[in-house]
Design an enzyme around this catalytic site. Structure first.
Site, PDB file in Angstrom:
ATOM      1  N   SER A 111       0.846  -1.206   0.000  1.00 37.19           N
ATOM      2  CA  SER A 111       0.000   0.000   0.000  1.00 37.19           C
ATOM      3  C   SER A 111       0.876   1.249   0.000  1.00 37.19           C
ATOM      4  O   SER A 111       0.385   2.344  -0.250  1.00 37.19           O
ATOM      5  CB  SER A 111      -0.939   0.003   1.209  1.00 37.19           C
ATOM      6  OG  SER A 111      -0.237  -0.236   2.415  1.00 37.19           O
ATOM      7  N   GLU A 152      -9.388  -9.235   5.012  1.00 39.83           N
ATOM      8  CA  GLU A 152      -9.679  -7.822   4.748  1.00 39.83           C
ATOM      9  C   GLU A 152     -11.081  -7.682   4.168  1.00 39.83           C
ATOM     10  O   GLU A 152     -11.414  -8.303   3.150  1.00 39.83           O
ATOM     11  CB  GLU A 152      -8.639  -7.249   3.770  1.00 39.83           C
ATOM     12  CG  GLU A 152      -8.928  -5.790   3.438  1.00 39.83           C
ATOM     13  CD  GLU A 152      -7.832  -5.103   2.621  1.00 39.83           C
ATOM     14  OE1 GLU A 152      -6.739  -5.691   2.432  1.00 39.83           O
ATOM     15  OE2 GLU A 152      -8.081  -3.965   2.189  1.00 39.83           O
ATOM     16  N   ASP A 171       5.578  -7.178   2.697  1.00 44.89           N
ATOM     17  CA  ASP A 171       4.465  -7.512   1.811  1.00 44.89           C
ATOM     18  C   ASP A 171       5.007  -7.743   0.403  1.00 44.89           C
ATOM     19  O   ASP A 171       5.630  -6.850  -0.183  1.00 44.89           O
ATOM     20  CB  ASP A 171       3.500  -6.316   1.814  1.00 44.89           C
ATOM     21  CG  ASP A 171       2.112  -6.696   1.377  1.00 44.89           C
ATOM     22  OD1 ASP A 171       1.790  -7.899   1.327  1.00 44.89           O
ATOM     23  OD2 ASP A 171       1.330  -5.768   1.110  1.00 44.89           O
TER      24      ASP A 171
HETATM   25  O1  KIV Z   1      -0.387  -3.376   1.449  1.00 46.02           O
HETATM   26  C1  KIV Z   1      -1.012  -3.353   2.501  1.00 46.02           C
HETATM   27  O2  KIV Z   1      -0.910  -2.446   3.324  1.00 46.02           O
HETATM   28  C2  KIV Z   1      -1.915  -4.446   2.744  1.00 46.02           C
HETATM   29  C3  KIV Z   1      -3.084  -4.119   3.591  1.00 46.02           C
HETATM   30  C4  KIV Z   1      -4.179  -3.592   2.745  1.00 46.02           C
HETATM   31  C5  KIV Z   1      -3.512  -5.253   4.372  1.00 46.02           C
HETATM   32  O3  KIV Z   1      -1.762  -5.498   2.215  1.00 46.02           O
END
Ligand code: KIV
Length: 285
Positions: free
Chosen positions: A49, A186, A87
């Site tokens: 994000s 989510e 992530d």
């Molecule tokens: O990228 C991110 O911050 C996420 C959230 C939406 C859970 O994957």
């Protein structure tokens, strides 16, 4: 700096077994990581994000591994004891198990992560299994998965109908069986979250807009403090409007500079008279 002991997979499960909710926030930079560490946040997600919140893209899709590694390194420097999850960005794991292992490994070796997260259900179980088999902790992400926002038809609740909800339950089971230590839900209805949490055997279920019946909660930091202007999802409780405060300060700065009210003598540096006179002599020649 906080004195707390390093949060580990073991301490997270101790919390879960004691029935204590786990706190999780996104974070993308050193000063915010420092504050989150001081506040005692258990887990930090350097989410892709950041493409939207920090880099101004309209989606998370343009984010690269290089973007992720750079931000994750900064967060680790600010938050040495938090359980840090990197992530995996778009196309850093989808193509093959080998690509997934290689990129998950970069989060661990180059950015000091404790684990990685990737999006997707049953179809991604094979990737989770491969990453876990390489000795890396992996979290799953179900429900509204932003990398597939186009296929999902926009940012909307997932699993309201019985068939779609059953698919999320099946996906959760597949990810846990593949070895995921944690699954983020989510924008999933609270009742579906409750069913998944009750059925989880050895997996931490986390909620983002998916109700209270998970083992803990995740929020996007920028949503919490009014720092993302483009949209405000329902789950994004504003805990303090830092965006408003910063805008007020910036506007005042511009006004004070224009009015020559800033800086004041206490904001600049001076020189002794004798040094100044010598300088004048020097430049007269
Ligand atoms: O990228 C991110 O911050 C996420 C959230 C939406 C859970 O994957």
């Amino acid at each position: 700096m906080s004195e707390r002991k390093k949060i580990t997979i073991r301490s997270l499960f101790e919390k879960l077994n004691a029935g204590e909710p786990i706190s999780w926030l996104t974070c993308y930079d050193y000063p915010t990581a420092y504050l989150q560490e001081e506040a005692g946040v258990d887990m930090i997600l350097v989410g892709d994000s950041l493409g939207m919140t920090m880099l101004g893209y309209d989606t998370t899709l343009p984010v690269t591994m290089e973007d992720m590694i750079r931000h994750t390194q900064a967060v680790r420097r600010g938050a040495p004891t938090a359980f840090l999850i990197g992530d995996m960005p778009y196309m850093s794991y989808q193509p093959s198990n080998e690509t997934a292992i290689r990129n998950a490994g970069r989060f661990m070796a180059e950015a000091g992560c404790d684990a990685i997260k990737l999006e997707g259900g049953e179809e991604m179980a094979e990737r989770i299994h491969a990453i876990v088999s390489a000795g890396i902790l992996a979290a799953g992400h179900l429900g509204l998965t932003p990398q597939s926002v186009s296929a999902l038809g926009g940012y909307r609740v997932q699993g309201r109908g019985a068939m779609q909800a059953r698919k999320i339950l099946t996906d959760a089971k597949a990810l846990e069986e593949a070895g995921a230590f944690c699954i983020l839900l989510e924008m999933v209805p609270d009742r579906v979250t409750k069913l998944i949490t009750e059925r989880a055997m050895n997996c931490i279920i986390m909620s983002l807009g998916s109700g209270l019946d998970a083992h803990g909660q995740l929020l996007i930091y920028h949503d919490m403090f009014g720092l993302y202007p483009k949209f405000k999802p329902r789950m994004a409780k504003v805990f303090g409007n830092a965006g408003e405060l910063i805008l007020k300060g910036l506007t005042q700065y511009v006004q004070e500079v224009e009015a020559k009210d800033f800086p004041q003598p206490q904001n600049w540096f001076t020189m002794k008279d004798e040094d100044y006179e010598e300088l004048l002599r020097l430049i007269e020649d």
